[in-house]
Scaffold this motif. Structure first.
Motif, PDB file in Angstrom:
ATOM      1  N   VAL A 132      11.677   1.973  -3.164  1.00 45.77           N
ATOM      2  CA  VAL A 132      11.052   3.275  -3.339  1.00 45.77           C
ATOM      3  C   VAL A 132      11.564   3.902  -4.625  1.00 45.77           C
ATOM      4  CG1 VAL A 132      10.858   5.593  -2.393  1.00 45.77           C
ATOM      5  CG2 VAL A 132      10.778   3.622  -0.879  1.00 45.77           C
ATOM      6  N   ARG A 133      12.857   3.806  -4.809  1.00 39.52           N
ATOM      7  CA  ARG A 133      13.487   4.442  -5.948  1.00 39.52           C
ATOM      8  C   ARG A 133      12.945   3.865  -7.260  1.00 39.52           C
ATOM      9  NH1 ARG A 133      17.367   3.790  -9.205  1.00 39.52           N
ATOM     10  NH2 ARG A 133      18.803   5.425  -9.826  1.00 39.52           N
ATOM     11  N   SER A 134      12.869   2.533  -7.323  1.00 35.62           N
ATOM     12  CA  SER A 134      12.438   1.931  -8.587  1.00 35.62           C
ATOM     13  C   SER A 134      10.966   2.213  -8.842  1.00 35.62           C
ATOM     14  CB  SER A 134      12.718   0.425  -8.572  1.00 35.62           C
ATOM     15  OG  SER A 134      11.896  -0.204  -7.642  1.00 35.62           O
ATOM     16  N   VAL A 135      10.145   2.188  -7.768  1.00 37.77           N
ATOM     17  CA  VAL A 135       8.720   2.457  -7.950  1.00 37.77           C
ATOM     18  C   VAL A 135       8.521   3.871  -8.475  1.00 37.77           C
ATOM     19  CG1 VAL A 135       6.608   2.947  -6.658  1.00 37.77           C
ATOM     20  CG2 VAL A 135       7.810   0.801  -6.311  1.00 37.77           C
ATOM     21  N   MET A 136       9.243   4.822  -7.877  1.00 40.19           N
ATOM     22  CA  MET A 136       9.044   6.210  -8.263  1.00 40.19           C
ATOM     23  C   MET A 136       9.637   6.479  -9.636  1.00 40.19           C
ATOM     24  SD  MET A 136       9.260   8.347  -4.769  1.00 40.19           S
ATOM     25  CE  MET A 136       8.724   9.800  -5.630  1.00 40.19           C
ATOM     26  N   GLU A 137      10.711   5.795  -9.957  1.00 40.44           N
ATOM     27  CA  GLU A 137      11.320   6.009 -11.271  1.00 40.44           C
ATOM     28  C   GLU A 137      10.375   5.548 -12.368  1.00 40.44           C
ATOM     29  OE1 GLU A 137      15.037   4.038 -11.811  1.00 40.44           O
ATOM     30  OE2 GLU A 137      15.686   5.525 -13.290  1.00 40.44           O
ATOM     31  N   LYS A 138       9.725   4.401 -12.113  1.00 37.02           N
ATOM     32  CA  LYS A 138       8.793   3.891 -13.109  1.00 37.02           C
ATOM     33  C   LYS A 138       7.627   4.837 -13.308  1.00 37.02           C
ATOM     34  CE  LYS A 138       9.612  -1.002 -12.919  1.00 37.02           C
ATOM     35  NZ  LYS A 138       9.349  -2.025 -11.929  1.00 37.02           N
TER      36      LYS A 138
ATOM     37  N   ALA B   5       9.984  -7.412   4.621  1.00 32.83           N
ATOM     38  CA  ALA B   5       8.783  -6.595   4.517  1.00 32.83           C
ATOM     39  C   ALA B   5       9.118  -5.114   4.616  1.00 32.83           C
ATOM     40  CB  ALA B   5       7.791  -6.977   5.613  1.00 32.83           C
ATOM     41  N   GLU B   6      10.285  -4.806   5.095  1.00 31.06           N
ATOM     42  CA  GLU B   6      10.655  -3.418   5.237  1.00 31.06           C
ATOM     43  C   GLU B   6      10.907  -2.816   3.856  1.00 31.06           C
ATOM     44  OE1 GLU B   6      14.118  -1.686   7.791  1.00 31.06           O
ATOM     45  OE2 GLU B   6      12.698  -2.848   8.978  1.00 31.06           O
ATOM     46  N   ILE B   7      10.562  -1.570   3.733  1.00 34.50           N
ATOM     47  CA  ILE B   7      10.732  -0.929   2.429  1.00 34.50           C
ATOM     48  C   ILE B   7      12.158  -0.421   2.326  1.00 34.50           C
ATOM     49  CG2 ILE B   7       9.989   0.971   0.988  1.00 34.50           C
ATOM     50  CD1 ILE B   7       7.295   0.735   2.371  1.00 34.50           C
ATOM     51  N   SER B   8      12.846  -0.864   1.314  1.00 32.55           N
ATOM     52  CA  SER B   8      14.217  -0.416   1.167  1.00 32.55           C
ATOM     53  C   SER B   8      14.246   0.773   0.218  1.00 32.55           C
ATOM     54  CB  SER B   8      15.080  -1.540   0.622  1.00 32.55           C
ATOM     55  OG  SER B   8      14.818  -1.701  -0.742  1.00 32.55           O
ATOM     56  N   ALA B   9      15.352   1.514   0.284  1.00 33.37           N
ATOM     57  CA  ALA B   9      15.506   2.678  -0.570  1.00 33.37           C
ATOM     58  C   ALA B   9      15.386   2.275  -2.032  1.00 33.37           C
ATOM     59  CB  ALA B   9      16.861   3.324  -0.300  1.00 33.37           C
ATOM     60  N   LYS B  10      15.891   1.084  -2.332  1.00 27.31           N
ATOM     61  CA  LYS B  10      15.867   0.613  -3.714  1.00 27.31           C
ATOM     62  C   LYS B  10      14.441   0.471  -4.229  1.00 27.31           C
ATOM     63  CE  LYS B  10      19.663  -2.420  -4.675  1.00 27.31           C
ATOM     64  NZ  LYS B  10      20.021  -3.782  -4.381  1.00 27.31           N
TER      65      LYS B  10
ATOM     66  N   ARG C 254       0.841  -1.214   0.000  1.00 27.23           N
ATOM     67  CA  ARG C 254       0.000   0.000   0.000  1.00 27.23           C
ATOM     68  C   ARG C 254       0.862   1.245   0.000  1.00 27.23           C
ATOM     69  NH1 ARG C 254      -3.690  -0.164   4.891  1.00 27.23           N
ATOM     70  NH2 ARG C 254      -4.257   1.889   4.135  1.00 27.23           N
ATOM     71  N   VAL C 255       1.929   1.218   0.810  1.00 25.02           N
ATOM     72  CA  VAL C 255       2.789   2.390   0.884  1.00 25.02           C
ATOM     73  C   VAL C 255       3.436   2.637  -0.468  1.00 25.02           C
ATOM     74  CG1 VAL C 255       4.925   3.270   1.866  1.00 25.02           C
ATOM     75  CG2 VAL C 255       3.232   2.212   3.346  1.00 25.02           C
ATOM     76  N   LEU C 256       3.916   1.576  -1.077  1.00 27.75           N
ATOM     77  CA  LEU C 256       4.581   1.733  -2.372  1.00 27.75           C
ATOM     78  C   LEU C 256       3.601   2.241  -3.419  1.00 27.75           C
ATOM     79  CD1 LEU C 256       6.986  -1.319  -2.570  1.00 27.75           C
ATOM     80  CD2 LEU C 256       7.555   1.073  -2.252  1.00 27.75           C
ATOM     81  N   GLU C 257       2.365   1.747  -3.340  1.00 25.59           N
ATOM     82  CA  GLU C 257       1.343   2.194  -4.286  1.00 25.59           C
ATOM     83  C   GLU C 257       1.072   3.688  -4.089  1.00 25.59           C
ATOM     84  OE1 GLU C 257       0.003   1.215  -6.863  1.00 25.59           O
ATOM     85  OE2 GLU C 257      -1.513   2.795  -7.031  1.00 25.59           O
ATOM     86  N   ALA C 258       1.004   4.106  -2.827  1.00 25.90           N
ATOM     87  CA  ALA C 258       0.767   5.517  -2.539  1.00 25.90           C
ATOM     88  C   ALA C 258       1.897   6.360  -3.106  1.00 25.90           C
ATOM     89  CB  ALA C 258       0.649   5.731  -1.033  1.00 25.90           C
ATOM     90  N   LEU C 259       3.108   5.872  -2.955  1.00 23.75           N
ATOM     91  CA  LEU C 259       4.260   6.618  -3.475  1.00 23.75           C
ATOM     92  C   LEU C 259       4.218   6.679  -4.993  1.00 23.75           C
ATOM     93  CD1 LEU C 259       7.078   5.299  -1.161  1.00 23.75           C
ATOM     94  CD2 LEU C 259       6.330   7.652  -1.364  1.00 23.75           C
ATOM     95  N   ARG C 260       3.756   5.573  -5.584  1.00 21.91           N
ATOM     96  CA  ARG C 260       3.686   5.541  -7.038  1.00 21.91           C
ATOM     97  C   ARG C 260       2.691   6.584  -7.533  1.00 21.91           C
ATOM     98  NH1 ARG C 260       1.104   4.418 -10.985  1.00 21.91           N
ATOM     99  NH2 ARG C 260      -0.726   3.909  -9.752  1.00 21.91           N
TER     100      ARG C 260
END
Lengths: 358, 611
Positions: free
Chosen positions: B215-221, B208-213, B172-178
């Motif tokens: 976040v970075r790849s999700v946002m880059e996409k 399960a922890e969100i790594s910088a990688k 969910r967090v990654l989706e929100a960031l996306r």
């Protein structure tokens, strides 16, 4: 259209059909079933010797033709374990009287499957016309690949539910099945058929298929099969689709991966250096990805190397091949042990060459 | 003197009041930032354009400062996402039973984060400045008026605190960031993530922890700007420290500053902390230290041993990176001088003689926190490259050691659920004499020793300079093999009319059935009719997941053999084994018509015999 492969089409379905190969074993099994009950059975023998065929024929002997109406299911087992549920998926073939599965396919979760499936089968016992409760048969293949835990679990459940459930265990190597399991079963050794038996089998199949099979070709196919019926029949069928009418001198195909291993062997013999070792590593990975089991790679590679070296080196190849094969059985990434074997051979061979030719 | 400057006077008194040096002397202009010029320029470019930014880098390299400074330069305000104090479950349970007035709705940190992100993209201008608009709204102004007024106040959104949760919350967090990165029209958003050092055995435990990688790849996409910061350079940190010293009137010699800088590992925050700790309670000189500019080419005055030791005391505890540690093993540096002084060195067999090694391998392993299994994997993959091309016998020796070590490592971690080789484990060994040692831990420890010492012993360094390192491929190959073996079984099962269990064991299927099927299918039309499928979902070695999925997407429907799972979706797949084989029904005329093309000799009367 029923265009089954010969290996499937000419499989004996009844114990009485098994006349060419394993005829004696089949006769004994028939007598055993005729007495009314059947103990747990443990079929063991090399690949392509007819273990599964015998087991299925025994089933038919006990339950009749109904046992051949099978359906394929992909079953999901839900197991409650202390705090969390474990879900295991496994494909199984089942009829009203039996079910067959390969629990080692689910890796380390196999112990849940063997326990749960027996419990479940014990709950639904078939009742015959006279109202007498019968038993179901569970056919487990590749028991030698089961984890220790699963084998322990099997042992317990086997005793507990023995009234309602019989087990047919099938394994290639009995040494990897623990003694406690073996002693609870009637062991049936299914040896690899002799070359002559395979030749007879090939002629028989050819007769049924209305083919002219030159005896020379039959001999060569049988010899190439390594006393493996499945391979012999598949090779014969390959020959058939490639070229018919048969010629006595026709090429008998070996498998692609065997050729590949031979090629690796020549590469190793040609040069012994770290860079060549890395190249070999790439090739070994290639074999892995093509699902060739590491033990078989090791055996074949050792054989390929042994064909082409001096006697002194042969002893040492045997020693190290055995050494690293044990390693592989005991754990770890097989590539590591395999490559260690190759490196060890390279070192040996190089020092041998230096000693011999200066 | 800049003391007359208003801002500087308030800063100078910082130590006596509150706040650390790092806070009071945070850079105010982009020129003061420790981050590299290029990166700063990219941050400015982003701000000029708007949209989303993802800044990643090691801790204390000036990511957030660069963004804040850029925002100030452009006249933006910075709104940082502050995670609300989470509602404690027990508290909530207690309050829930109370009166209606005290009822508290429970919302998790993930909920709040997701809500914040969606608010930011949807009603950006209103919601973000909610506190300041309150009075305006109570005045009864129309909503449109407020919006236009608020839009004039420009805001940069800064997100630094990303909640960690279980796998579900993570998605969910990654989706929100996306969504945040993909949205247009909202205020500029900057997400700042700290890159953790790469440490071998650590990641598995907290997947399960969100790594910088991630976040970075999700946002880059999703189309966000990406700026990767590097650790601050020595020069930049020195500059920052000198600036602070000047402002605070600390009396620090340049060599002392160098000592701090050297031990800060590119972390300005930690360097400032060290400086503060060092200067705490010391007399101020009252005068600004004269800027002793070193001339070009003049050798740097090395920091004294005392200063270095002191700096080490207050510096961040730094582990060894994975590659750094492996390099120590693979490059295998040894002390080659003074060999004569070592007692008995000359009496050793020449082949077994090794000069003393510079590092203690166990210590390096412990500091790097690599599990033995990881270490063995990496060493195995790279070790051969580092050996002289003529000494194959030492390669063999090294591989024997690695094979031993892997066995030990597996025995160690296998029963503990794998991947438990934690750094804690290493440090526990030998700590407590009374405690019973977990035998698995000893195996883990031994495995590390055997592997590293074995490699050190047997690697005769070749003359080659720097060599690139590879990650272990074995696990990837295993995954590919697993996918392929599923495909093999499916293909063979299809050839046997859906009967997956008569083809033999998995091994037999791969080594006997499949090659034969390939030959049969490839040789003639008759053969092709016998084999319904050939493997199509086939993974090649060296192909990663993404490439494989991409290739599979191009495979048309119905070409691949159905898996057992597919067969049983909806209707169970049923077949009658008795209906085929040598005692099957005789062929009908229709069947024969089909076969006549291929089989010349077949006729109705003859096939009866096959019964």
């Amino acid at each position: 259209m029923s265009a089954a492969l010969w290996v499937d089409k000419h499989r004996p379905h009844e114990l009485g059909d098994a006349t060419t190969v394993n005829a004696r074993t089949a006769k004994h099994l028939k007598l055993l079933i005729a007495r009314g009950d059947c103990p747990h059975l443990f079929f063991h023998g090399p690949s392509g010797a007819g273990k599964k065929t015998l087991a299925l024929a025994v089933l038919r002997e006990i339950f009749g033709a109904g046992v051949e109406k099978v359906k394929l299911e992909n079953k999901t087992w839900k197991i409650d374990q202390n705090d969390r549920g474990v879900e295991v998926e496994l494909a199984m073939m089942s009829s009203n009287f039996h079910c067959e599965m390969n629990p080692s396919d689910c890796g380390s979760k196999d112990r849940y499957v063997v326990q749960e499936v027996i419990k479940e089968m014990a709950r639904s016992r078939p009742i015959d016309a006279d109202g007498i409760e019968g038993y179901k048969v569970l056919v487990l293949t590749e028991v030698d690949r089961l984890s220790r835990e699963a084998q322990y679990g099997l042992r317990r459940t086997m005793e507990k539910y023995s009234a309602s459930c019989r087990l047919f265990l099938i394994a290639e190597r009995p040494s990897k099945v623990m003694d406690a399991l073996q002693s609870r079963c009637l062991p049936i050794r299914v040896p690899g058929p002799s070359i002559e038996e395979i030749e007879n089998l090939l002629h028989e199949v050819a007769k049924k298929e209305k083919l002219e099979l030159p005896p020379e070709l039959a001999t060569r196919v049988a010899q190439a099969s390594g006393r493996n019926m499945r391979r012999a029949l598949l090779t014969l069928e390959t020959c058939r689709v490639m070229n018919y009418p048969f010629k006595p001198t026709q090429a008998v195909q070996t498998t692609d991966w065997e050729l590949y291993i031979n090629q690796i062997g020549s590469e190793i013999l040609a040069e012994q250096s770290p860079s060549r070792l890395l190249q070999v590593r790439g090739r070994l990975y290639e074999l892995f990805v093509n699902c060739i089991p590491p033990e078989i790679i090791l055996t074949n590679l050792a054989k390929a190397l042994m064909k082409r070296v001096d006697v002194e080196v042969k002893h040492q190849i045997c020693f190290w091949a055995a050494h690293f094969e044990v390693r592989m059985q005991r754990g770890g990434k097989p590539i590591m042990h395999l490559e260690a074997f190759v490196a060890q051979f390279m070192a040996l061979y190089k020092s041998h060459l230096v000693a011999a030719f200066g | 003197m800049r003391a007359s400057d208003g801002a500087t006077t308030t800063r100078a008194s910082a130590l006596s009041s509150t706040g650390t040096l790092g806070e009071t002397h945070a850079p105010r202009t982009l020129a003061e930032c420790v981050a590299a010029k290029k990166k700063v320029e990219r941050v400015r470019a982003w701000l000029a354009k708007g949209g989303a930014l993802c800044a990643s880098g090691p801790s204390g390299c000036g990511k957030a400062s660069a963004i804040t400074c850029a925002a100030r330069e452009f006249g933006y305000g910075v709104e940082e996402y502050a995670a609300a104090t989470p509602t404690l479950w027990r508290e909530r349970a207690h309050i829930e039973n109370g009166d209606d007035g005290t009822r508290v709705e429970y919302s998790s940190k993930v909920d709040e984060f997701v809500a914040y992100c969606s608010r930011a993209t949807k009603y950006a201008p209103l919601a973000l400045t909610l506190t300041s608009t309150k009075t305006n709204e109570s005045d009864g102004r129309s909503g449109g008026g407020t919006t236009s007024m608020m839009a004039s106040r420009k805001v940069v959104l800064l997100i630094r605190d990303i909640p960690s949760s279980d796998a579900n919350g993570r998605a969910r967090v990654l989706e929100a960031l996306r969504a945040l990165a993909a949205s247009r029209g909202g205020p500029p958003v900057a997400v700042v993530v700290t890159e953790e050092e790469e440490r071998g055995g650590h990641r598995s435990g907290r997947s399960a922890e969100i790594s910088a990688k991630d976040v970075r790849s999700v946002m880059e996409k999703a189309g966000a700007q990406i700026v990767d910061f590097n650790a601050a350079t020595t020069a930049a940190i020195t500059k920052a420290l000198t600036r602070v010293c000047e402002l605070e009137h600390f009396d620090m010699s340049p060599s002392d500053i160098d000592a701090i800088v050297q031990n800060s590992h590119g972390d300005v925050r930690s360097a400032l902390g060290a400086l503060e700790f060092w200067c705490f309670g010391k007399n101020r000189t009252g005068r600004t230290a004269p800027p002793t500019k070193r001339k070009r080419g003049e050798p740097k005055e090395a920091p004294s041993a005392v200063a270095s030791a002191r700096a080490l005391l207050s510096s961040r505890d730094q582990g060894l990176g994975l590659f750094h540690a492996l390099g120590k093993f693979l490059y295998n540096k040894r002390d080659t001088h003074d060999l004569m002084n070592i007692a008995g060195f000359e009496t050793l067999d020449e082949r077994l003689r090794r000069p003393p090694q510079r590092y203690d391998p166990e210590d390096v392993l412990a500091r790097s926190g690599i599990g033995a299994e990881t270490a063995v994997g990496f060493l195995f993959e790279n070790f051969v490259d580092f050996v002289d091309s003529r000494s194959i016998e030492w390669v063999a020796a090294g591989e024997r050691y690695l094979s031993d070590a892997f066995l030990l490592a597996r025995g160690g971690v296998g029963s503990r659920g794998g991947g438990m080789a934690s750094r804690g484990g290493w440090e526990d060994v030998g700590d407590d004499d009374d405690a019973v040692l977990d035998p698995n831990l000893v195996a883990e420890y031994t495995a590390g020793s055997v592997a590293t010492r074995g490699v050190l012993f047997s690697s005769k360094r070749s003359a080659a300079g720097f060599l690139p390192m590879r990650g272990p491929r074995a696990a990837k190959m295993e995954r590919a093999a697993a996918t392929n073996s599923e495909e093999v079984r499916a293909v063979v099962a299809a050839a046997l009319e859906g009967d997956f269990s008569v083809g033999g064991t998995t091994n037999a299927v791969a080594t006997e059935m499949l090659p034969a099927l390939r030959l049969i299918a490839g040789s003639s039309a008759l053969g092709a009719s016998l084999v319904p499928f050939l493997p199509t979902k086939w993974r090649h070695p060296g192909e990663d997941d993404a490439q494989f999925t991409a290739r599979m997407a191009t495979v048309p429907e119905g070409v691949a053999a159905p898996r057992p799972a597919d067969l049983t979706k909806g209707v169970a797949h049923a077949l009658d084994r008795g209906a085929r084989g040598s005692h099957a029904r005789p062929l009908t005329l229709d069947d024969l018509d089909d076969m006549e093309d291929d089989i010349e000799d077949a006729s109705g009367s003859e096939s009866d015999d096959a019964w």
